[in-house]
Design an enzyme around this catalytic site. Structure first.
Site, PDB file in Angstrom:
ATOM      1  N   ASP A 259       1.228  -1.411  -0.650  1.00 24.24           N
ATOM      2  CA  ASP A 259      -0.194   0.204  -0.023  1.00 24.24           C
ATOM      3  C   ASP A 259       1.005   1.281   0.312  1.00 24.24           C
ATOM      4  O   ASP A 259       0.806   2.501   0.562  1.00 24.24           O
ATOM      5  CB  ASP A 259      -0.917   0.286   0.562  1.00 24.24           C
ATOM      6  CG  ASP A 259      -2.235  -1.131   1.209  1.00 24.24           C
ATOM      7  OD1 ASP A 259      -2.638  -1.965   0.471  1.00 24.24           O
ATOM      8  OD2 ASP A 259      -2.342  -1.913   2.801  1.00 24.24           O
TER       9      ASP A 259
ATOM     10  N   GLU B 259     -10.897   0.176  -4.487  1.00 23.37           N
ATOM     11  CA  GLU B 259     -10.320   0.561  -3.513  1.00 23.37           C
ATOM     12  C   GLU B 259      -9.211   1.688  -3.739  1.00 23.37           C
ATOM     13  O   GLU B 259      -8.465   2.275  -4.717  1.00 23.37           O
ATOM     14  CB  GLU B 259     -10.370   0.087  -2.235  1.00 23.37           C
ATOM     15  CG  GLU B 259      -8.547  -1.349  -3.184  1.00 23.37           C
ATOM     16  CD  GLU B 259      -8.907  -2.738  -2.400  1.00 23.37           C
ATOM     17  OE1 GLU B 259      -9.147  -2.355  -0.927  1.00 23.37           O
ATOM     18  OE2 GLU B 259      -7.902  -3.723  -2.603  1.00 23.37           O
TER      19      GLU B 259
END
Length: 489
Positions: free
Chosen positions: A14, A171
């Site tokens: 991430d 997302e």
């Protein structure tokens, strides 16, 4: 390119990136480990050095022992505005939610958390428009106006463009003002083999957004590419005007279905613009990175190197380098690595092939060296002074797979991760893990060699990767040194 190496290898998923002048900074998720959110610095986008962790104090990061592995700290976003760094992140521990932190120096210290209870969901992003209004966009994809200095939100979160119709898990949204347009970058398809990156653009941060006809702009799904699960991206413009994308991906190994063991890693690719849309190029890999160098720690410093991470907390009563100078001292809490309150401190496995060694004194307890994925998936070699044993924990099965009489202290324990032996077929695992002892002359004797597939995400589930580290299962255990080094396959 033949070299498909990540720029930040190992369990560093991430990634979020920002540039300040000639300096680049990246932060990553840290899940159940403390301290949280590793912070990296680079001058060339290829070679990265960890300069600290953002969440280093208990008042910044509370991870309860009943929180499962792969919960905790999810998907931070890092931005810089008016001389200050802003970091927004989700703590998925029960009752925590979204929080904002600030700093003038990304190496720290970072502020105490500013709660943002009006921000729903995970993967929060911050962006400021021309008027200075700040917008927060989250997975889903929805958006709300926010005051980042207080965490107060205004109005009701509204839905936005969320990718291809029917695609799962829209997302990792990030918003950018580039030229005449606002661009909304998202991941979709799930963080497994179907992962991808798509983009849309519109006249304002709230849209309306038109999708790029070439979406997804990045994906390796349904290909033979050695790097898979590409997604959760962030864009940055370099000081020379070129554009780049950081994103997470994995390197699966072995036969079918392929097992990735290091977790999701941070990769880099160049970006060009055609007709107002980004075109993502081939993965760019460093020729040589500090991550490829051996790491040695004699524990002479009063504080641990920032690359060391511990399970859920790091209470000085259980983990210290000052009790016995020149040693890391661990005081047991849980009775084994099966327990969520186990005292464990380790470093991410950064290479597909590597070895680690530690000198351990168990005259006052029991402990050793482990390769950990979670409470139900780990391989350990430990001693209580009477016996050295190798423990395999896979799912619901825990077994002592090898033993030998315990030699006098200090004892050198080791693990070695290497390719699987030939012949290979569709069922061959990604690697093998040997656990054993090292003699004074440096000779390594393996007590057991275990299949590495069982310490992989495809078997265990979750979002993390392997961590190689030190633990105490009973009493007090002293570790005089730790060495980690990559191996040539």
């Amino acid at each position: 390119m033949s070299d498909q190496s990540p720029v930040i290898p190992g369990f560093h998923p991430d990634p979020s990136i920002c540039r300040v002048g000639e300096d680049y900074y990246v932060v990553c998720s840290s899940f159940e480990y403390f301290p949280g959110i590793p912070v990296f610095h680079s001058r060339d986008l290829l070679h990265w050095t960890q300069i600290g962790n953002a969440l280093t104090r208990p008042e910044q990061l509370r991870l309860p022992f009943d929180m499962p592995s792969s919960a905790g700290i999810y998907a931070p976003t890092l931005r810089h505005r008016n001389g200050r760094f802003w970091l927004i992140v989700t703590n998925c521990a029960e009752g925590a939610g979204n929080m904002i932190f600030t700093a003038t120096d990304p190496a720290g210290p970072w502020s105490d958390p500013i709660p943002a209870p009006g921000v729903p969901g995970i993967d929060p992003d911050l962006v400021w428009d021309e008027d200075g209004t700040c917008w927060c966009t989250v997975a889903g994809v929805s958006q709300v106006r926010i005051d980042p200095a207080t965490g107060e939100t205004f109005g009701t979160p509204h839905r936005m463009w969320s990718g291809a119709p029917g695609a799962q898990a829209p997302e990792a949204p990030h918003l950018y003002r580039i030229g005449d347009h606002w661009y909304l970058l998202i991941a979709e398809g799930g963080t497994e083999r179907g992962h991808s990156v798509s983009i849309a653009r519109g006249p304002s941060p709230a849209g309306p957004f038109e999708p790029c006809l070439a979406n997804p702009v990045l994906t390796h799904r349904s290909t033979h590419h050695p790097v898979q699960n590409t997604g959760h991206a962030d864009l940055v413009q370099a000081a020379d005007g070129t554009w780049w994308m950081v994103f997470l991906a994995v390197r699966p190994g072995g036969g079918t279905p392929g097992w990735h063991v290091l977790g999701r890693e941070t990769f880099l690719a160049p970006v060009t613009w055609e007709n107002g849309w980004p075109v993502v190029g081939e993965i760019t890999a460093p020729e040589k990175s500090p991550a490829g160098e051996p790491f040695h720690d004699d524990f002479d410093a009063s504080a641990l190197h920032p690359s060391w991470i511990s399970l859920r907390d790091r209470a000085p009563a259980h983990c210290t380098t000052t009790e016995r100078p020149g040693s890391l001292t661990l005081h047991a809490r849980g009775t084994s690595l099966d327990a969520p309150d186990a005292v464990f401190t380790g470093r991410r496995q950064l290479h597909l092939n590597c070895r680690a060694r530690t000198s351990v004194d168990v005259s006052q307890g029991c402990g050793g060296l482990a390769v950990r994925l979670d409470e139900q998936h780990h391989y350990d070699i430990e001693s209580d002074g009477n016996e050295v044993r190798v423990i395999s924990r896979v799912g619901t099965v825990r077994a002592v797979v090898a033993t030998r009489p315990g030699p006098a202290n200090p004892l050198v324990l080791g693990v070695q991760v290497t390719p699987p032996p030939a012949p290979h077929d569709a069922r061959t695992g990604p690697d093998v893990i040997a656990l054993g002892t090292e003699e004074p002359d440096g000779t390594f004797t393996a007590l057991a060699t275990l299949d590495g597939r069982y310490l992989s995400t495809e078997v265990a589930g979750g979002f993390t990767g392997r961590v190689i580290g030190l633990y105490a299962a009973a009493g007090t255990v002293h570790f005089d040194r730790f060495t980690y080094e990559p191996l040539t396959p």
